[in-house]
Design a protein around this motif. Sequence first.
Motif, PDB file in Angstrom:
ATOM      1  N   ARG A   2      -6.020 103.509  -8.663  1.00  0.00           N
ATOM      2  CA  ARG A   2      -6.703 102.054  -8.902  1.00  0.00           C
ATOM      3  C   ARG A   2      -5.600 101.162  -9.314  1.00  0.00           C
ATOM      4  O   ARG A   2      -4.906 101.229 -10.060  1.00  0.00           O
ATOM      5  N   CYS A  20      -2.515  98.601   0.657  1.00  0.00           N
ATOM      6  CA  CYS A  20      -3.357  99.358  -0.100  1.00  0.00           C
ATOM      7  C   CYS A  20      -4.734  99.771   0.226  1.00  0.00           C
ATOM      8  O   CYS A  20      -5.381 100.519  -0.049  1.00  0.00           O
ATOM      9  N   LEU A  21      -5.253  98.816   1.035  1.00  0.00           N
ATOM     10  CA  LEU A  21      -6.559  98.861   1.600  1.00  0.00           C
ATOM     11  C   LEU A  21      -6.597  99.898   2.483  1.00  0.00           C
ATOM     12  O   LEU A  21      -7.557 100.788   3.051  1.00  0.00           O
ATOM     13  N   SER A  27      -7.750 103.959  -4.281  1.00  0.00           N
ATOM     14  CA  SER A  27      -9.217 104.259  -4.030  1.00  0.00           C
ATOM     15  C   SER A  27      -9.867 102.846  -4.369  1.00  0.00           C
ATOM     16  O   SER A  27     -11.039 102.551  -4.220  1.00  0.00           O
ATOM     17  N   HIS A  28      -9.200 102.065  -5.075  1.00  0.00           N
ATOM     18  CA  HIS A  28      -9.727 100.708  -5.739  1.00  0.00           C
ATOM     19  C   HIS A  28      -8.799  99.667  -5.900  1.00  0.00           C
ATOM     20  O   HIS A  28      -7.675 100.015  -6.344  1.00  0.00           O
ATOM     21  N   VAL A  29      -8.919  98.431  -5.362  1.00  0.00           N
ATOM     22  CA  VAL A  29      -8.019  97.424  -5.496  1.00  0.00           C
ATOM     23  C   VAL A  29      -8.758  96.046  -6.453  1.00  0.00           C
ATOM     24  O   VAL A  29      -9.600  95.863  -5.670  1.00  0.00           O
ATOM     25  N   LEU A  30      -8.257  95.778  -7.172  1.00  0.00           N
ATOM     26  CA  LEU A  30      -8.732  94.650  -7.904  1.00  0.00           C
ATOM     27  C   LEU A  30      -7.630  93.420  -7.710  1.00  0.00           C
ATOM     28  O   LEU A  30      -6.393  93.585  -8.150  1.00  0.00           O
ATOM     29  N   HIS A  41     -13.554  94.246   1.875  1.00  0.00           N
ATOM     30  CA  HIS A  41     -13.125  95.594   2.060  1.00  0.00           C
ATOM     31  C   HIS A  41     -13.937  96.254   1.094  1.00  0.00           C
ATOM     32  O   HIS A  41     -14.218  95.715  -0.067  1.00  0.00           O
ATOM     33  N   LYS A  43     -13.513  98.798  -0.759  1.00  0.00           N
ATOM     34  CA  LYS A  43     -12.653  98.985  -2.215  1.00  0.00           C
ATOM     35  C   LYS A  43     -12.177  97.903  -2.885  1.00  0.00           C
ATOM     36  O   LYS A  43     -11.266  97.986  -3.675  1.00  0.00           O
ATOM     37  N   LEU A  44     -12.393  96.704  -2.335  1.00  0.00           N
ATOM     38  CA  LEU A  44     -11.669  95.422  -2.876  1.00  0.00           C
ATOM     39  C   LEU A  44     -12.579  94.774  -3.617  1.00  0.00           C
ATOM     40  O   LEU A  44     -13.949  94.338  -3.200  1.00  0.00           O
ATOM     41  N   LYS A  45     -12.210  94.279  -4.792  1.00  0.00           N
ATOM     42  CA  LYS A  45     -12.813  93.528  -5.750  1.00  0.00           C
ATOM     43  C   LYS A  45     -12.062  92.420  -6.238  1.00  0.00           C
ATOM     44  O   LYS A  45     -10.843  92.450  -6.247  1.00  0.00           O
ATOM     45  N   TYR A  65      -7.077 100.988 -14.964  1.00  0.00           N
ATOM     46  CA  TYR A  65      -6.303 100.790 -13.689  1.00  0.00           C
ATOM     47  C   TYR A  65      -4.863 101.517 -14.004  1.00  0.00           C
ATOM     48  O   TYR A  65      -4.447 101.622 -14.992  1.00  0.00           O
TER      49      TYR A  65
END
Length: 230
Positions: A2, A20-21, A27-30, A41, A43-45, A65
């Motif tokens: 993350r 990253c995407l 698995s997760h991108v902030l 996407h 897994k994108l926030k 994270y």
Amino acid sequence: MRVIILGATGMLGSGTLRECLDRAEVSHVLVLGRSSCGMHHPKLKEILHQNFLDISQIREKLHGYDACFFCLGVSAASLKKEDYERLTYSLTIHVAESLLAENPTMTFCYISGQGTDSNEKSFMHWARIKGKTENALLAMPFRAAYMFRPGYIQPVKGALTKTPIYKAFYAVLSPLYPVLSLFIPHRLTTTEHVGLAMIQAALHGAPKKILHSADINILAEKMLAVSQRR
């Protein structure tokens, strides 16, 4: 893994976000920014915040994270020394301390730049301030911290700079990149390689704490090799 990314609207940050995407290892991108990165996407926030010199209001949302890819930066050319130090050193260290408090096992990857002075004695104030920032980050008890000092960075996969002077710079040099890569490959890298290298460093570590273009490219090739074996 993350990941938190700062500076995703810039050339390096947007390139890193794309990698990253695209990677199953992430698995997760902030994304933390003042304006939207414009990407969508599963897994994108995104969290939009205007003042990164004070992120106390959003700190509770930054828990859980594994890595931070800090691609946020400003040009020293148009700023007074005091303003550059505030937006480079003070801002970076505040964000890093806040993330460390929430994620003590985090890996922190910081985009610095070729010419940064670790001794903090350069006659160029930007090099001293970047060195001061690097030294402070390396002294923090992250699981690991890596300082990325790329030289010339070729934008690829749609990554673009928003800075007018850099746009002119790339308009001249981008067509010459294939030739330059033959003669000075150790001084060159790409936005793709920077992103891949940060993922590789966060996942598996790196042999050095301070990474130049040649080191960045080696790490990126290791990540690409994993894809080829699949």
